[in-house]
Design a protein around this motif. Sequence first.
Motif, short mmCIF file in Angstrom:
data_model
loop_
_atom_site.label_atom_id
_atom_site.label_comp_id
_atom_site.label_asym_id
_atom_site.label_seq_id
_atom_site.Cartn_x
_atom_site.Cartn_y
_atom_site.Cartn_z
N VAL A 20 0.91 -1.18 0.05
CA VAL A 20 0.09 -0.15 0.01
C VAL A 20 0.73 1.20 0.04
O VAL A 20 0.37 2.33 0.13
CB VAL A 20 -1.04 -0.08 1.17
N VAL A 21 2.00 1.06 0.09
CA VAL A 21 3.10 2.22 0.09
C VAL A 21 3.43 2.43 -1.45
O VAL A 21 3.82 1.60 -2.25
CB VAL A 21 4.60 1.76 0.65
N ALA A 22 3.33 3.80 -1.85
CA ALA A 22 3.58 4.13 -3.16
C ALA A 22 4.87 3.80 -3.57
O ALA A 22 5.95 3.85 -2.93
CB ALA A 22 3.34 5.70 -3.39
N ARG A 23 5.01 3.44 -5.10
CA ARG A 23 6.35 3.08 -5.62
C ARG A 23 7.26 4.30 -5.74
O ARG A 23 6.54 5.41 -6.27
CB ARG A 23 6.32 2.28 -6.75
N ARG A 24 8.36 4.11 -5.87
CA ARG A 24 9.24 5.50 -6.17
C ARG A 24 9.16 5.62 -7.61
O ARG A 24 9.04 4.69 -8.73
CB ARG A 24 10.89 5.14 -5.88
N PRO A 25 8.64 6.89 -8.03
CA PRO A 25 8.42 7.40 -9.30
C PRO A 25 9.48 6.83 -10.32
O PRO A 25 10.69 7.04 -10.13
CB PRO A 25 7.89 8.88 -9.36
N ARG A 26 9.23 6.62 -11.68
CA ARG A 26 10.39 6.50 -12.53
C ARG A 26 9.94 7.14 -13.62
O ARG A 26 9.03 7.62 -14.28
CB ARG A 26 10.60 4.87 -12.89
N THR A 27 11.11 7.38 -14.53
CA THR A 27 10.87 8.31 -15.78
C THR A 27 10.45 7.23 -16.82
O THR A 27 10.99 6.10 -17.12
CB THR A 27 12.38 8.82 -16.23
N GLY B 278 8.31 6.90 -20.86
CA GLY B 278 8.58 7.53 -22.36
C GLY B 278 7.01 8.51 -22.36
O GLY B 278 6.42 8.64 -21.59
N GLU B 279 7.12 9.35 -23.36
CA GLU B 279 6.22 10.25 -23.39
C GLU B 279 4.68 9.74 -23.62
O GLU B 279 3.69 10.51 -23.48
CB GLU B 279 6.39 11.25 -24.59
N ASN B 280 4.58 8.21 -23.93
CA ASN B 280 3.15 7.94 -24.11
C ASN B 280 3.02 7.05 -22.97
O ASN B 280 1.95 6.13 -23.07
CB ASN B 280 3.34 6.79 -25.32
N GLU B 281 3.77 7.20 -21.96
CA GLU B 281 3.22 6.05 -20.57
C GLU B 281 2.67 7.04 -19.59
O GLU B 281 2.77 6.69 -18.31
CB GLU B 281 4.76 5.61 -20.37
N TYR B 282 2.08 8.12 -19.87
CA TYR B 282 1.49 8.92 -18.80
C TYR B 282 0.08 9.00 -18.58
O TYR B 282 -0.60 10.04 -18.47
CB TYR B 282 2.15 10.59 -18.95
N GLY B 283 -0.61 7.80 -19.23
CA GLY B 283 -2.01 7.75 -18.88
C GLY B 283 -2.91 8.70 -19.93
O GLY B 283 -2.96 8.54 -21.05
N LEU B 284 -3.37 9.61 -19.18
CA LEU B 284 -4.74 10.47 -19.89
C LEU B 284 -3.94 11.64 -20.30
O LEU B 284 -4.55 12.37 -21.36
CB LEU B 284 -5.80 10.89 -18.95
N PHE B 285 -2.39 11.79 -20.20
CA PHE B 285 -1.69 13.13 -20.48
C PHE B 285 -1.27 12.77 -21.86
O PHE B 285 -0.80 11.69 -22.28
CB PHE B 285 -0.79 13.35 -19.54
N LEU C 224 4.80 19.62 -16.52
CA LEU C 224 5.94 19.60 -17.41
C LEU C 224 6.57 18.25 -16.82
O LEU C 224 6.84 18.31 -15.40
CB LEU C 224 6.60 21.00 -17.09
N VAL C 225 6.87 17.27 -17.48
CA VAL C 225 7.40 16.19 -17.16
C VAL C 225 8.71 15.90 -17.69
O VAL C 225 8.92 16.27 -18.92
CB VAL C 225 6.70 15.00 -17.12
N GLN C 226 9.83 14.98 -17.07
CA GLN C 226 10.82 14.90 -17.50
C GLN C 226 10.75 13.33 -18.13
O GLN C 226 10.37 12.50 -17.29
CB GLN C 226 11.95 14.77 -16.68
N THR C 227 10.67 13.03 -19.55
CA THR C 227 10.57 11.68 -19.92
C THR C 227 11.86 10.98 -20.52
O THR C 227 12.95 11.81 -20.39
CB THR C 227 9.65 11.77 -21.23
N THR C 228 11.92 9.83 -20.90
CA THR C 228 13.23 9.42 -21.37
C THR C 228 13.52 9.72 -22.70
O THR C 228 14.59 9.86 -23.24
CB THR C 228 12.89 7.81 -21.54
N ASP C 229 12.61 10.59 -23.30
CA ASP C 229 12.90 11.45 -24.70
C ASP C 229 13.09 12.89 -24.40
O ASP C 229 13.31 13.30 -25.30
CB ASP C 229 11.76 11.09 -25.35
#
Length: 115
Positions: A37-44, A46-53, A81-86
């Motif tokens: 139930v603990v949130a995972r550490r966020p990872r960077t 790709g630009e298509n991996e952000y759900g509804l964004f 504004l997000v930092q992606t792998t691209d």
Amino acid sequence: MLYGDGTSYLLSILIVLLGFGVMVMFLRWTFSSGKSVVARRPRTGGENEYGLFVPVASPATMIEGEQQRLQLEAGQVRAKLVQTTDGPRVMVFEKDEKIARTILAAPPPPPDVLR
């Protein structure tokens, strides 16, 4: 006889076993792996991996991206504004994509208007 008839003795044993079973189930749920139930550490991603964004801009630097995000915010469009792998990307919801692209295509307002 300490407990009277045998039914109250049997009932007390069943209650203890039931309580023990509940504790075992609770501990099994608590210490099971893979269902934290603990949130995972966020990872960077790709630009298509952000759900509804969806990405609407690909700025060269994070500073340029922040300026574009603020321009969208001034136009009443929620942006991120997000930092992606691209590289950095300005992201908006799918329903706001057309409006965001129109706002970003327009020339930026003079600096004193943003204050």
